[in-house]
Design a protein around this motif. Structure first.
Motif, short mmCIF file in Angstrom:
data_model
loop_
_atom_site.label_atom_id
_atom_site.label_comp_id
_atom_site.label_asym_id
_atom_site.label_seq_id
_atom_site.Cartn_x
_atom_site.Cartn_y
_atom_site.Cartn_z
N GLY A 69 0.77 -1.24 0.00
CA GLY A 69 0.00 0.00 0.00
C GLY A 69 0.80 1.28 0.00
N GLU A 70 2.14 1.20 -0.20
CA GLU A 70 2.97 2.41 -0.13
C GLU A 70 2.50 3.47 -1.12
OE1 GLU A 70 6.05 -1.07 0.32
OE2 GLU A 70 4.20 -0.68 -0.81
N HIS A 71 2.34 3.07 -2.38
CA HIS A 71 1.94 4.03 -3.40
C HIS A 71 0.49 4.46 -3.21
CE1 HIS A 71 0.20 5.05 -7.40
NE2 HIS A 71 1.26 5.81 -7.45
N LEU A 72 -0.39 3.51 -2.98
CA LEU A 72 -1.82 3.82 -2.86
C LEU A 72 -2.09 4.81 -1.74
CD1 LEU A 72 -4.73 3.44 -3.70
CD2 LEU A 72 -4.79 1.34 -2.34
N GLU A 75 -0.99 8.30 -2.67
CA GLU A 75 -1.93 8.96 -3.58
C GLU A 75 -3.20 9.39 -2.85
OE1 GLU A 75 -1.15 9.16 -7.50
OE2 GLU A 75 0.35 9.53 -5.94
N VAL A 76 -3.68 8.56 -1.95
CA VAL A 76 -4.86 8.90 -1.15
C VAL A 76 -4.65 10.21 -0.40
CG1 VAL A 76 -6.17 8.20 0.91
CG2 VAL A 76 -5.77 6.56 -0.94
N ALA A 77 -3.45 10.38 0.17
CA ALA A 77 -3.14 11.60 0.92
C ALA A 77 -2.92 12.80 0.00
CB ALA A 77 -1.90 11.36 1.79
N ARG A 78 -2.32 12.57 -1.16
CA ARG A 78 -2.02 13.68 -2.08
C ARG A 78 -3.26 14.22 -2.77
NH1 ARG A 78 1.54 12.33 -6.62
NH2 ARG A 78 2.01 14.55 -6.77
N ALA A 201 13.30 9.28 -21.62
CA ALA A 201 13.19 9.82 -20.26
C ALA A 201 11.79 9.65 -19.71
CB ALA A 201 13.58 11.29 -20.25
N ASP A 202 10.78 9.62 -20.59
CA ASP A 202 9.40 9.51 -20.13
C ASP A 202 9.11 8.18 -19.46
OD1 ASP A 202 8.67 12.05 -20.99
OD2 ASP A 202 8.26 11.34 -23.01
N TRP A 203 9.76 7.11 -19.91
CA TRP A 203 9.50 5.83 -19.26
C TRP A 203 10.58 5.43 -18.27
CZ3 TRP A 203 13.16 2.14 -20.29
CH2 TRP A 203 13.88 2.23 -21.51
N ARG A 204 11.67 6.17 -18.22
CA ARG A 204 12.70 5.91 -17.22
C ARG A 204 12.50 6.73 -15.95
NH1 ARG A 204 17.79 6.15 -21.49
NH2 ARG A 204 17.50 4.05 -22.40
N THR A 205 11.69 7.75 -16.03
CA THR A 205 11.47 8.65 -14.90
C THR A 205 10.26 8.20 -14.09
OG1 THR A 205 12.34 10.49 -16.21
CG2 THR A 205 11.08 11.05 -14.23
N PRO A 206 10.41 8.04 -12.77
CA PRO A 206 9.25 7.63 -11.95
C PRO A 206 8.11 8.64 -12.05
CG PRO A 206 11.30 7.39 -10.72
CD PRO A 206 11.64 8.12 -11.98
N TYR A 207 6.92 8.18 -11.76
CA TYR A 207 5.75 9.05 -11.79
C TYR A 207 5.87 10.16 -10.75
CZ TYR A 207 3.93 4.92 -14.20
OH TYR A 207 3.77 3.86 -15.05
N PRO A 211 6.63 7.20 -4.46
CA PRO A 211 7.32 7.00 -3.19
C PRO A 211 8.34 5.88 -3.21
CG PRO A 211 5.22 5.90 -3.11
CD PRO A 211 5.30 6.56 -4.46
N GLY A 212 8.34 5.10 -4.30
CA GLY A 212 9.15 3.88 -4.30
C GLY A 212 8.43 2.80 -3.52
N THR A 213 8.77 1.56 -3.81
CA THR A 213 8.19 0.44 -3.08
C THR A 213 9.30 -0.53 -2.72
OG1 THR A 213 7.79 -1.04 -4.96
CG2 THR A 213 6.12 0.66 -4.52
#
Length: 236
Positions: A69-72, A75-78, A201-207, A211-213
Motif C-alpha cells: 500500500g505504499e503508493h496507494l 496517492e490517497v493523501a495527495r 526519459a518519459d518511461w525511465r522517470t518515476p511518476y 514514493p518507491g516500493t
C-alpha cells in the motif's frame, strides 16, 4: 448478477492468497479495516461511483495489486478530492494496508478496497467510471507457459477500455523487461490505448510523487531497471 460476473473471470492472475499466518493483532486490524473499507460486489454498482466513498470526491481511480500500500496510501493523501479503489487478493498485503491505516488514525474517507480477483471488480464497475488505472509491479509470470496469466492481455485491456473515461491514463510499472515489452506490444495493438512517451526519459522517470516500493528497491539492488509506462484511453 454477482455470481454471473464471478463466473466470467476465467483466469487467476495472481499467485498464492496467503503468506505468513497473521498474528492476532494483525487479524483484528484486518477485520476492522475490511468491515468499513471492503466493497460489496453482491450489490449492483451505484450509478455514480463517487457515492462509494465517505468523503465527497470528484473522480475515482483504481490501483490493481497494491502490495503493502505504499503508493496507494501516498496517492490517497495527495489527492483528497479523488476516490481510490485498491485491489489486493494477497491477505498479507491487505493486512499491511490495514495496519498502516490503523497507525494513521483510521480509514481515509476517499479509500475503498477489494480483496479478490480484479477482473470481477472491473466487470462490476459502470462504463466510463474511472479517471485512471495503476498496475504497478504486477506478478510477471516469467515462464512462457504462464504468460497467459499476465494481467495485461487483450481481454483485460478491453475491460480497462470499458471502465476508463476518454483521456484517462493507464499506468504500468515493472522491472521485468520481457513484461514491459509484452505490455507495450499489447497496448500499442489495442485501438483504445496510445503510449504517451515522447522520449526514453518519459518511461525511465518515476511518476510524479512516486514514493518507491520495497519491490522496486529489491529490483534496483539486483541490477534491474524499472520502467514507468503511461498509456491514454483514446476517444475511440
Amino acid at each position: 448478477m454477482a455470481e454471473e460476473r464471478r463466473k466470467r473471470a476465467t483466469e487467476a492472475f495472481y499467485g498464492r492468497r496467503h503468506g505468513k499466518t497473521l498474528r492476532p493483532k494483525q487479524g483484528a486490524a484486518l477485520e476492522t479495516f475490511l468491515a468499513s473499507a471492503l466493497i460489496d460486489l453482491r450489490r449492483d454498482p451505484p450509478s455514480d461511483l463517487t457515492s462509494l466513498f465517505a468523503d465527497p470526491v470528484e473522480s475515482v481511480r483504481l490501483e490493481i495489486g497494491f502490495g503493502g500500500g505504499e503508493h496507494l496510501l501516498g496517492e490517497v493523501a495527495r489527492y483528497p478530492q479523488t476516490g481510490f479503489i485498491g485491489v489486493e487478493p494477497f491477505v498479507n498485503g491487505m493486512a499491511k494496508m490495514a495496519a498502516a491505516v490503523e497507525d494513521a488514525g483510521g480509514l481515509p474517507g476517499n479509500l475503498r478496497v477489494y480483496n479478490d480477483d480484479a477482473t470481477v471488480l472491473l466487470d462490476w464497475l459502470p462504463a466510463g467510471a474511472l479517471a485512471g488505472i495503476d498496475l504497478l509491479y504486477p506478478d510477471p509470470w516469467p515462464k512462457k507457459r504462464h504468460w497467459k496469466r499476465r494481467f495485461v492481455s487483450a481481454v483485460n485491456l478491453d475491460r480497462f477500455a470499458r471502465v476508463l473515461k476518454p483521456g484517462a491514463p493507464f499506468r504500468f510499472a515493472s522491472d521485468i523487461d520481457t513484461y514491459v515489452d509484452w505490455t507495450l506490444q499489447h497496448c500499442r495493438a489495442h485501438p483504445a490505448f496510445e503510449w504517451c512517451a515522447a522520449s526514453a526519459a518519459d518511461w525511465r522517470t518515476p511518476y510524479d510523487g512516486w514514493p518507491g516500493t520495497r519491490y522496486e528497491a529489491k529490483a534496483i539492488r539486483e541490477g534491474r531497471t524499472p520502467a514507468y509506462l503511461t498509456f491514454r484511453r483514446t476517444s475511440q
